[in-house]
Design an enzyme around this catalytic site. Structure first.
Site, PDB file in Angstrom:
ATOM      1  N   ARG A 179      13.618  34.063  62.418  1.00 48.47           N
ATOM      2  CA  ARG A 179      13.591  35.320  61.505  1.00 48.47           C
ATOM      3  C   ARG A 179      13.955  36.437  61.994  1.00 48.47           C
ATOM      4  NH1 ARG A 179       9.418  34.737  57.399  1.00 48.47           N
ATOM      5  NH2 ARG A 179      10.592  36.733  56.559  1.00 48.47           N
TER       6      ARG A 179
ATOM      7  N   GLN B  97      13.543  34.161  54.520  1.00 51.38           N
ATOM      8  CA  GLN B  97      13.001  32.772  55.081  1.00 51.38           C
ATOM      9  C   GLN B  97      13.978  31.756  54.962  1.00 51.38           C
ATOM     10  OE1 GLN B  97       9.513  32.112  55.888  1.00 51.38           O
ATOM     11  NE2 GLN B  97      10.487  30.559  57.033  1.00 51.38           N
TER      12      GLN B  97
ATOM     13  N   CYS C 213       7.286  27.502  56.826  1.00 54.62           N
ATOM     14  CA  CYS C 213       7.402  28.880  56.794  1.00 54.62           C
ATOM     15  C   CYS C 213       6.560  29.388  57.601  1.00 54.62           C
ATOM     16  CB  CYS C 213       7.739  29.388  55.451  1.00 54.62           C
ATOM     17  SG  CYS C 213       6.338  28.893  54.356  1.00 54.62           S
TER      18      CYS C 213
ATOM     19  N   ASP D  62       4.836  23.851  52.883  1.00 58.19           N
ATOM     20  CA  ASP D  62       4.412  25.399  52.772  1.00 58.19           C
ATOM     21  C   ASP D  62       2.748  25.207  52.278  1.00 58.19           C
ATOM     22  OD1 ASP D  62       4.004  28.203  52.351  1.00 58.19           O
ATOM     23  OD2 ASP D  62       5.077  27.978  50.305  1.00 58.19           O
TER      24      ASP D  62
ATOM     25  N   HIS E  28      11.816  33.669  48.357  1.00 56.64           N
ATOM     26  CA  HIS E  28      11.705  34.144  49.714  1.00 56.64           C
ATOM     27  C   HIS E  28      13.083  34.007  50.324  1.00 56.64           C
ATOM     28  CE1 HIS E  28       9.761  35.628  53.289  1.00 56.64           C
ATOM     29  NE2 HIS E  28       8.895  34.777  53.478  1.00 56.64           N
TER      30      HIS E  28
ATOM     31  N   ARG F 297       7.837  43.735  49.758  1.00 55.59           N
ATOM     32  CA  ARG F 297       7.052  42.345  49.527  1.00 55.59           C
ATOM     33  C   ARG F 297       6.163  42.611  48.243  1.00 55.59           C
ATOM     34  NH1 ARG F 297       4.186  38.037  53.723  1.00 55.59           N
ATOM     35  NH2 ARG F 297       6.334  37.560  53.663  1.00 55.59           N
TER      36      ARG F 297
HETATM   37  N1   CP Z   1       6.686  33.125  56.616  1.00 53.74           N
HETATM   38  C1   CP Z   1       6.429  34.302  56.419  1.00 53.74           C
HETATM   39  O1   CP Z   1       7.040  35.038  55.472  1.00 53.74           O
HETATM   40  O2   CP Z   1       5.341  34.681  57.015  1.00 53.74           O
HETATM   41  P1   CP Z   1       4.537  36.147  56.754  1.00 53.74           P
HETATM   42  O3   CP Z   1       4.167  36.063  55.433  1.00 53.74           O
HETATM   43  O4   CP Z   1       3.603  36.280  57.939  1.00 53.74           O
HETATM   44  O5   CP Z   1       5.513  37.212  56.815  1.00 53.74           O
HETATM   45  N1  NVA Z   2       4.177  30.283  49.482  1.00 54.35           N
HETATM   46  C1  NVA Z   2       3.655  31.212  50.484  1.00 54.35           C
HETATM   47  C2  NVA Z   2       4.393  31.568  51.552  1.00 54.35           C
HETATM   48  C3  NVA Z   2       4.276  32.527  52.618  1.00 54.35           C
HETATM   49  C4  NVA Z   2       5.134  32.882  53.457  1.00 54.35           C
HETATM   50  C5  NVA Z   2       3.046  32.369  49.747  1.00 54.35           C
HETATM   51  O1  NVA Z   2       3.584  33.043  48.665  1.00 54.35           O
HETATM   52  O2  NVA Z   2       1.742  33.040  50.217  1.00 54.35           O
END
Ligand code: CP
Ligand code: NVA
Length: 305
Positions: free
Chosen positions: A291, A131, A263, A223, A128, A101
């Site tokens: 997930r 997701q 999400c 989101d 993502h 990430r």
């Molecule tokens: N939806 C999601 O990716 O959650 P986290 O940021 O907690 O991993």
């Molecule tokens: N759009 C959000 C998604 C988190 C899972 C972010 O990037 O923070």
């Protein structure tokens, strides 16, 4: 040849359907896959925070008999203590896959390029993809055949929206991105999605009026308005997204049978109200559960596939 899971765009409709089927099978018959990753090690590198992605990869790899090593910025300080290239060249000597990430999508792409082992995008500023796999598993569980059903994303045309749009196009769902002006998904992602949608007979629309966007929707998805790394844009974004909250009134424009998806994490009272996220239409906890199953399927496909 090794494959990476960096973008939904890199995987064909057929391959994505196979991963979705495998996710469902892993959910239904977990014992069948119990020792399938025995002796395999996977690095989980997180430049930013995570609950769901971290826990589900960690637990999922354990359930498949593998081992994971969690590394944050305070451990390796990716790109600062050591270059992304040098980190990659080390990791490929020890690990069987890397889940990463990052803020910049390019960092994730670079790791894929530098390493001989598979790399999984666990969220970047652009996509993502994990997701999207979990979410389409969830949508199919609740709606059955997804073909031609209407998937409406309300909010920021950002990473989550991008992966969902690509996935919808590849699976044959009609997709509507409902965003304020200036927050549409990137034109390149829209272009690729429209091309894919042509092949599956689906459509991709961009709309700026929430009530119009969600009309007759089968899925309403939102989101956060301020994503990780955008904290300095908070004030301006909260202003721009007024009117884009998913509340009871907006849900009424959708089909009665519509499901609500998010999400997570949610900023309750901003992009969604409590009475929607806690309603019977909400499937957010199923999404969170899925997930786990879908990430097992992704890692399995990349390592064993
Ligand atoms: N939806 C999601 O990716 O959650 P986290 O940021 O907690 O991993
Ligand atoms: N759009 C959000 C998604 C988190 C899972 C972010 O990037 O923070």
């Amino acid at each position: 040849m090794k494959r990476d899971f960096l973008s939904i765009a890199d995987w064909s409709s057929k391959e994505l359907k196979k991963i979705l089927d495998l996710s469902a099978d892993m959910k239904a018959r977990p014992s069948r896959y119990k020792n399938s990753l025995s002796g395999k090690s996977v690095a989980l590198i997180f430049e930013k925070q995570s609950l769901r992605t971290h826990v589900t990869f960690d637990v999922g790899i354990y359930q498949l008999g593998g081992h994971s090593v969690y590394l944050t910025q305070s451990d390796i300080n990716l790109g600062k203590r050591e270059s992304i290239y040098d980190v990659s060249k080390n990791l490929e000597r020890w690990m069987d896959a890397v889940v990463v990430r990052t803020y910049a999508h390019q960092s994730c792409v670079d790791m894929g390029r530098y390493m001989k082992i598979p790399v999984v995008n666990a969220l970047t500023d652009y996509e993502h993809p994990c997701q999207a796999v979990g979410d389409f598993l969830t949508a199919a569980e609740h709606l059955g055949n997804l073909k031609r059903k209407k998937f409406v994303f309300v909010g920021d045309g950002n990473n989550v929206c991008n992966s969902l749009m690509l996935m919808a196009a590849k699976i044959g769902m009609n997709f509507v991105a409902t965003t304020p002006e200036g927050y549409e998904p990137p034109s390149e992602v829209v272009r690729i999605s429209r091309k894919e949608a042509k092949a599956t007979g689906a459509s991709v629309e961009l709309v700026h009026d929430p009530a119009e966007g969600v009309r007759d929707a089968d899925v309403i998805y939102t989101d956060v308005w301020v994503s990780m790394g955008q904290e300095n844009e908070k004030e301006e974004k909260l202003k721009a997204f007024q009117g884009f909250q998913v509340n009871r009134q907006l849900m009424k424009q959708a089909k009665k049978s519509a499901i609500f998806m998010h999400c997570l994490p949610a900023h309750r009272g901003e992009e969604v109200t409590d009475d929607v996220i806690d309603s019977k239409q909400s499937v957010v906890w199923d999404e969170a559960e899925n997930r786990l199953h879908s990430q097992k399927a992704i890692v399995y496909t990349l390592i064993k596939g």
